[in-house]
Write an enzyme that holds these catalytic residues in place. Structure first.
Site, PDB file in Angstrom:
ATOM      1  N   GLU A 166       0.796  -1.239   0.000  1.00  0.00           N
ATOM      2  CA  GLU A 166       0.000   0.000   0.000  1.00  0.00           C
ATOM      3  C   GLU A 166       0.822   1.279   0.000  1.00  0.00           C
ATOM      4  OE1 GLU A 166      -2.715  -0.401   3.286  1.00  0.00           O
ATOM      5  OE2 GLU A 166      -3.654  -2.167   2.441  1.00  0.00           O
ATOM      6  N   GLU A 273      -6.073 -10.665  -1.460  1.00  0.00           N
ATOM      7  CA  GLU A 273      -6.898 -10.475  -0.253  1.00  0.00           C
ATOM      8  C   GLU A 273      -8.374 -10.398  -0.612  1.00  0.00           C
ATOM      9  OE1 GLU A 273      -5.438  -7.238   2.164  1.00  0.00           O
ATOM     10  OE2 GLU A 273      -3.356  -7.741   1.772  1.00  0.00           O
TER      11      GLU A 273
HETATM   12  C1  XIL Z   1      -6.125  -6.601   8.348  1.00  0.00           C
HETATM   13  C2  XIL Z   1      -6.328  -7.839   9.221  1.00  0.00           C
HETATM   14  O1  XIL Z   1      -7.163  -8.736   8.560  1.00  0.00           O
HETATM   15  C3  XIL Z   1      -6.930  -7.401  10.545  1.00  0.00           C
HETATM   16  O2  XIL Z   1      -7.011  -8.503  11.425  1.00  0.00           O
HETATM   17  C4  XIL Z   1      -6.100  -6.294  11.167  1.00  0.00           C
HETATM   18  O3  XIL Z   1      -6.739  -5.814  12.333  1.00  0.00           O
HETATM   19  C5  XIL Z   1      -5.913  -5.146  10.207  1.00  0.00           C
HETATM   20  O4  XIL Z   1      -5.357  -5.627   8.998  1.00  0.00           O
HETATM   21  N1  XIL Z   1      -5.004  -4.770   3.720  1.00  0.00           N
HETATM   22  C6  XIL Z   1      -3.957  -5.526   4.144  1.00  0.00           C
HETATM   23  C7  XIL Z   1      -4.132  -6.442   5.283  1.00  0.00           C
HETATM   24  O5  XIL Z   1      -2.898  -5.535   3.485  1.00  0.00           O
HETATM   25  O6  XIL Z   1      -2.954  -6.599   6.024  1.00  0.00           O
HETATM   26  C8  XIL Z   1      -5.255  -5.988   6.197  1.00  0.00           C
HETATM   27  O7  XIL Z   1      -5.446  -6.998   7.176  1.00  0.00           O
HETATM   28  C9  XIL Z   1      -6.512  -5.744   5.395  1.00  0.00           C
HETATM   29  C10 XIL Z   1      -6.276  -4.660   4.378  1.00  0.00           C
END
Ligand code: XIL
Length: 365
Positions: A166, A273
């Site tokens: 990101e 994701e």
């Molecule tokens: C999220 C996790 O799923 C949560 O448990 C945590 O509280 C916050 O992060 N983008 C990403 C991930 O790259 O690392 C994030 O994961 C969701 C958004």
């Protein structure tokens, strides 16, 4: 042919019937049984590429039903939290390997591909790192040490890592103003990849981001970055499209164009994701309960996205599709945005949702 008696006629008819059964009916039943044989009940067995799930150690240790479904449906795991800087490197001179080691052992024992997530990010970083006092040379050393210590510890177990997560801002096509950028300059991303490759030459290195499928300016900068990495010889192997999308946004056309553009880089493409939600993040939720109509809509959307990936990304670039969070009750959106949603393919009782069938249909289209 003359049949003198009724008996002869009966005998002849029986022979004909038997021949018909033996040569026509039985082979037909055999053939049709073959063609309607149920598909194996595993997404990973249907797919031509790895199917992943993001899991937290907490759930792995406590939910045995989830673990058995995970083993039967998936063959890749992303560390949901335990490999992030805040958790793995809580103090400058102390790493906390406990959960990451357990996850790596689990993956080794049960044959999951392990994807590391994430080395450099602006979120979930320990305070000491963000507030580090020291000049840029000292900070560069912190940056390099973090990357190299973490990636080299798991270089046998993690096939790949999100090296930088990101780094691009929303809706303006610029680099995100993070403490990394401010203190290390915009080439910090390229250097992160070089440090990672130096410490773990066999590990596949990914740039990972969200909204690449809906924010055209973000997409443009990511593609430009890949291009300039090419020219400068910066080692990058793949792109992670997070794809936290909604049932109605962005359009399938934009998703398909995104797949086409990133496929043209020749890099590995990981839907890293995936979840498909209903409510907009940080807005008053329009959907308060999950209805059968919503389930059908979501099923179709999963099918469309998975089938687009299957069709558009060349086979040798398909790094796989990872669903973020095993079940609706474990997905991050509810606790993170404090709003209702039902974004993944298993429900709160760990039952397959229509979305599961949409996903599996997409794998064969
Ligand atoms: C999220 C996790 O799923 C949560 O448990 C945590 O509280 C916050 O992060 N983008 C990403 C991930 O790259 O690392 C994030 O994961 C969701 C958004």
């Amino acid at each position: 042919m003359n049949f003198n008696t009724q008996l002869q006629r009966k005998l002849f008819a029986t022979v004909i019937l038997n021949v018909f059964i033996a040569f026509v009916i039985i082979p037909f039943i055999g053939y049709s049984q073959q063609s309607i044989k149920p598909k194996p009940g595993r997404l990973a067995a249907i797919a031509h590429f790895p199917i992943g799930s993001a899991v937290g150690m907490r759930w792995l240790e406590r939910d045995s039903v989830m673990v058995s479904l995970l083993k039967s449906d998936f063959n890749s795991i992303t560390a949901e939290n335990c490999m992030k800087p805040a958790l793995i490197h809580p103090e400058q001179n102390r790493f906390n390997w406990t959960d990451a080691d357990k996850l790596a052992e689990f993956c080794e024992k049960y044959n999951f591909r392990l994807h590391g997530h994430t080395l450099i990010w602006h979120s979930q970083v320990p305070e000491w790192m963000e507030k580090f006092q020291g000049d840029s040379t000292a900070f560069e050393a912190v940056f390099k040490d973090h990357i190299q210590t973490v990636i080299s510890r798991y270089k046998e177990q993690t096939k790949s890592w999100d090296v930088v997560n990101e780094a691009i801002a929303d809706n303006n096509g610029k680099w995100r103003k993070t403490f990394w950028l401010e203190r290390l300059g915009k080439d910090y991303i390229a250097r992160a990849f070089r440090y990672a490759r130096e410490a773990a030459p066999a590990v596949k290195l990914f740039y990972n981001d969200y909204s690449l499928e809906s924010d055209s300016l973000k997409r443009k900068l990511a593609l430009k970055m890949v291009d300039s990495f090419r020219k400068q010889g910066v080692p990058i192997d793949g792109i992670g499209l997070q794809m936290h999308i909604r049932v109605d946004h962005p359009s399938l056309k934009e998703i398909e164009e995104t797949f086409t553009k990133f496929a043209q880089t020749g890099l590995l493409i990981h839907i890293s994701e995936l979840d498909i939600s209903f409510n907009e993040f940080k807005k008053e939720p329009r959907f308060k309960a999950f209805t059968p109509e919503m389930a059908d809509r979501q099923k179709q959307r999963y099918e469309d996205v998975v089938s687009a990936y299957n069709r558009i990304i060349p086979k040798n670039q398909q790094y796989g599709i990872t669903i973020w969070g095993f079940a609706d009750k474990y997905n991050w959106i509810r606790p993170f945005f404090k709003q209702p949603d039902w974004p993944v393919v298993y429900d709160d009782s760990l039952q397959r949702k229509p979305a599961w069938y949409g996903f599996s249909n997409g794998l064969t289209k």
